[in-house]
Design a protein around this motif. Structure first.
Motif, PDB file in Angstrom:
ATOM      1  N   PHE A   1       0.861  -1.193   0.000  1.00 40.91           N
ATOM      2  CA  PHE A   1       0.000   0.000   0.000  1.00 40.91           C
ATOM      3  C   PHE A   1       0.891   1.234   0.000  1.00 40.91           C
ATOM      4  O   PHE A   1       1.980   1.232   0.572  1.00 40.91           O
ATOM      5  CB  PHE A   1      -0.978   0.018   1.189  1.00 40.91           C
ATOM      6  N   ASP A   2       0.414   2.291  -0.699  1.00 41.21           N
ATOM      7  CA  ASP A   2       1.212   3.519  -0.733  1.00 41.21           C
ATOM      8  C   ASP A   2       0.537   4.618   0.106  1.00 41.21           C
ATOM      9  O   ASP A   2      -0.471   4.360   0.788  1.00 41.21           O
ATOM     10  CB  ASP A   2       1.463   3.965  -2.189  1.00 41.21           C
ATOM     11  N   GLY A   3       1.067   5.807   0.055  1.00 39.28           N
ATOM     12  CA  GLY A   3       0.574   6.907   0.900  1.00 39.28           C
ATOM     13  C   GLY A   3      -0.845   7.336   0.583  1.00 39.28           C
ATOM     14  O   GLY A   3      -1.521   7.934   1.427  1.00 39.28           O
ATOM     15  N   GLU A   4      -1.310   7.044  -0.640  1.00 35.05           N
ATOM     16  CA  GLU A   4      -2.703   7.366  -0.995  1.00 35.05           C
ATOM     17  C   GLU A   4      -3.635   6.182  -0.769  1.00 35.05           C
ATOM     18  O   GLU A   4      -4.793   6.194  -1.183  1.00 35.05           O
ATOM     19  CB  GLU A   4      -2.764   7.798  -2.470  1.00 35.05           C
ATOM     20  N   LEU A   5      -3.112   5.156  -0.151  1.00 34.24           N
ATOM     21  CA  LEU A   5      -3.825   3.888   0.088  1.00 34.24           C
ATOM     22  C   LEU A   5      -4.254   3.210  -1.210  1.00 34.24           C
ATOM     23  O   LEU A   5      -5.295   2.559  -1.270  1.00 34.24           O
ATOM     24  CB  LEU A   5      -5.003   4.052   1.060  1.00 34.24           C
ATOM     25  N   ASN A   6      -3.459   3.401  -2.259  1.00 33.71           N
ATOM     26  CA  ASN A   6      -3.585   2.542  -3.431  1.00 33.71           C
ATOM     27  C   ASN A   6      -2.822   1.252  -3.129  1.00 33.71           C
ATOM     28  O   ASN A   6      -1.823   1.276  -2.404  1.00 33.71           O
ATOM     29  CB  ASN A   6      -3.027   3.236  -4.670  1.00 33.71           C
ATOM     30  N   LEU A   7      -3.324   0.160  -3.702  1.00 27.72           N
ATOM     31  CA  LEU A   7      -2.827  -1.152  -3.279  1.00 27.72           C
ATOM     32  C   LEU A   7      -2.376  -2.014  -4.442  1.00 27.72           C
ATOM     33  O   LEU A   7      -2.886  -1.864  -5.566  1.00 27.72           O
ATOM     34  CB  LEU A   7      -3.958  -1.951  -2.589  1.00 27.72           C
ATOM     35  N   ILE A   8      -1.468  -2.940  -4.148  1.00 27.28           N
ATOM     36  CA  ILE A   8      -1.313  -4.138  -4.976  1.00 27.28           C
ATOM     37  C   ILE A   8      -1.876  -5.296  -4.160  1.00 27.28           C
ATOM     38  O   ILE A   8      -1.536  -5.465  -2.987  1.00 27.28           O
ATOM     39  CB  ILE A   8       0.158  -4.423  -5.346  1.00 27.28           C
ATOM     40  N   LYS A   9      -2.777  -6.053  -4.791  1.00 28.33           N
ATOM     41  CA  LYS A   9      -3.355  -7.231  -4.155  1.00 28.33           C
ATOM     42  C   LYS A   9      -3.319  -8.396  -5.148  1.00 28.33           C
ATOM     43  O   LYS A   9      -3.091  -8.193  -6.328  1.00 28.33           O
ATOM     44  CB  LYS A   9      -4.804  -6.955  -3.733  1.00 28.33           C
TER      45      LYS A   9
ATOM     46  N   ASN B   1      -6.978  -6.764 -12.841  1.00 23.00           N
ATOM     47  CA  ASN B   1      -5.602  -6.616 -12.360  1.00 23.00           C
ATOM     48  C   ASN B   1      -5.611  -6.306 -10.866  1.00 23.00           C
ATOM     49  O   ASN B   1      -6.629  -5.903 -10.314  1.00 23.00           O
ATOM     50  CB  ASN B   1      -4.879  -5.521 -13.148  1.00 23.00           C
ATOM     51  N   GLY B   2      -4.461  -6.482 -10.234  1.00 22.24           N
ATOM     52  CA  GLY B   2      -4.370  -6.370  -8.776  1.00 22.24           C
ATOM     53  C   GLY B   2      -4.134  -4.970  -8.243  1.00 22.24           C
ATOM     54  O   GLY B   2      -3.843  -4.803  -7.056  1.00 22.24           O
ATOM     55  N   LEU B   3      -4.261  -3.952  -9.102  1.00 19.14           N
ATOM     56  CA  LEU B   3      -4.146  -2.576  -8.602  1.00 19.14           C
ATOM     57  C   LEU B   3      -5.503  -2.125  -8.076  1.00 19.14           C
ATOM     58  O   LEU B   3      -6.493  -2.143  -8.819  1.00 19.14           O
ATOM     59  CB  LEU B   3      -3.671  -1.641  -9.721  1.00 19.14           C
ATOM     60  N   PHE B   4      -5.562  -1.743  -6.824  1.00 20.24           N
ATOM     61  CA  PHE B   4      -6.791  -1.241  -6.201  1.00 20.24           C
ATOM     62  C   PHE B   4      -6.600   0.264  -6.018  1.00 20.24           C
ATOM     63  O   PHE B   4      -5.858   0.707  -5.135  1.00 20.24           O
ATOM     64  CB  PHE B   4      -7.033  -1.902  -4.845  1.00 20.24           C
ATOM     65  N   ILE B   5      -7.242   1.036  -6.893  1.00 17.62           N
ATOM     66  CA  ILE B   5      -7.065   2.485  -6.896  1.00 17.62           C
ATOM     67  C   ILE B   5      -8.327   3.150  -6.346  1.00 17.62           C
ATOM     68  O   ILE B   5      -9.435   2.888  -6.845  1.00 17.62           O
ATOM     69  CB  ILE B   5      -6.805   2.997  -8.341  1.00 17.62           C
ATOM     70  N   ASP B   6      -8.163   4.016  -5.360  1.00 16.59           N
ATOM     71  CA  ASP B   6      -9.300   4.737  -4.756  1.00 16.59           C
ATOM     72  C   ASP B   6     -10.368   3.790  -4.203  1.00 16.59           C
ATOM     73  O   ASP B   6     -11.551   4.113  -4.218  1.00 16.59           O
ATOM     74  CB  ASP B   6      -9.966   5.676  -5.780  1.00 16.59           C
ATOM     75  N   ILE B   7      -9.979   2.638  -3.767  1.00 14.29           N
ATOM     76  CA  ILE B   7     -10.950   1.675  -3.205  1.00 14.29           C
ATOM     77  C   ILE B   7     -10.809   1.606  -1.687  1.00 14.29           C
ATOM     78  O   ILE B   7     -11.797   1.512  -0.963  1.00 14.29           O
ATOM     79  CB  ILE B   7     -10.747   0.272  -3.841  1.00 14.29           C
ATOM     80  N   CYS B   8      -9.574   1.704  -1.208  1.00 12.14           N
ATOM     81  CA  CYS B   8      -9.306   1.537   0.227  1.00 12.14           C
ATOM     82  C   CYS B   8      -9.541   2.851   0.980  1.00 12.14           C
ATOM     83  O   CYS B   8      -9.089   3.911   0.556  1.00 12.14           O
ATOM     84  CB  CYS B   8      -7.859   1.078   0.406  1.00 12.14           C
TER      85      CYS B   8
END
Ligand code: 5RP
Length: 262
Positions: free
Chosen positions: A94-102, A214-221
């Protein structure tokens, strides 16, 4: 269960335990997949059995469904739930914007569907999952088995125009055979090193024929609960802009470990 938990397992446990604060009586709860999410399921199961918590759980994999039933959580389908109050799941980065790899556990498709159908998504993770820039962890991409090598070639070609360091990809294996997801698909792991524009990459990948998700979770968390091996936890809420710190007592109760072998 005998013996001490490792610091990393303690970190996962305290993150999961703290995240149960997001769960209230009567809620419909999305249950993530992976070792950290398994701690959450065990903690919620204990609350159901010991405290009479009433929740309905929507699991994100057959593994999680089995564990949830085993620890006493009522399991329903997403279609039966229609919408969820909260989903709590692990992450690979997870990065500082709470974008994720899952998708390290291969459940990214159900995980993304369930998280997106929730009022709130909370990630639980040990501090080792925090990164400045996503991409050191190979990005999982779920592809249909038909023509998967063509999809792989198209993905690698598409990556030429993207802000990434590496472009190779590997078919995930389970022993000698390709890994098969709950939906009967394959996973390609993209070795990108660094993803300069995760939002763009997430959109572009899903345009490629054969790519399911794909495993990028953008603006979801919405929030991340970070656990440390000494019992400290940190709750970062991206919407409220708040950071809460606490320390949890770690008690190894037999009740929590009913599914774990000695
Ligand atoms: C499964 C996932 C997991 O949440 C992710 O791989 C983290 O797993 P763990 O908690 O075991 O480190 O995305 O598809």
């Amino acid at each position: 269960m005998t013996g001490e938990l490792s610091p990393i397992d303690k970190a996962k446990f305290v993150a999961a335990k703290k995240a149960t604060d997001f769960v209230e009586d009567g809620m419909r709860v999305g249950l993530g997949t992976g070792s950290t999410a398994a701690w959450l399921v065990r903690c919620l199961g204990e609350m159901v059995r010991e405290d009479g918590l009433r929740i309905k759980g929507v699991p994100t994999s057959t593994r999680t469904a089995e564990l949830a039933r085993e620890v006493g959580i009522e399991v329903i389908s997403l279609d039966a739930a229609k919408w969820l109050d909260v989903t709590i799941d692990g992450a690979d980065e997870f990065d500082g914007e709470l974008n994720l790899i899952k998708g390290g556990g291969g459940a990214l498709l159900q995980e993304k569907i369930v998280a997106t159908a929730s009022d709130q998504m909370v990630v639980i993770a040990d501090i080792g999952k925090e990164v400045e820039t996503l991409g050191a962890f190979p990005l999982p991409v779920e592809v249909v088995p038909f023509g998967w090598q063509t999809s792989q070639a198209l993905i690698e070609e598409t990556l030429v125009g993207m802000d990434v360091l590496g472009r190779s990809s590997t078919l995930r294996m389970n022993g000698d055979a390709p890994f098969i997801t709950d939906e009967g698909n394959h996973i390609l792991d993209l070795h990108l090193g660094r993803i300069g524009n995760p939002r763009q990459l997430a959109m572009v990948l899903n345009q490629i024929p054969g790519v399911v998700e794909n495993g990028l979770f953008i603006d979801i968390c919405d929030a991340v609960v970070i656990g440390y091996g000494d019992g400290r936890v940190e709750v970062r809420d991206i919407n409220a802009g708040t950071v809460e710190e606490a320390t949890l007592d770690f008690v190894e109760t037999d009740n929590l470990f009913t599914d774990l072998a000695d």
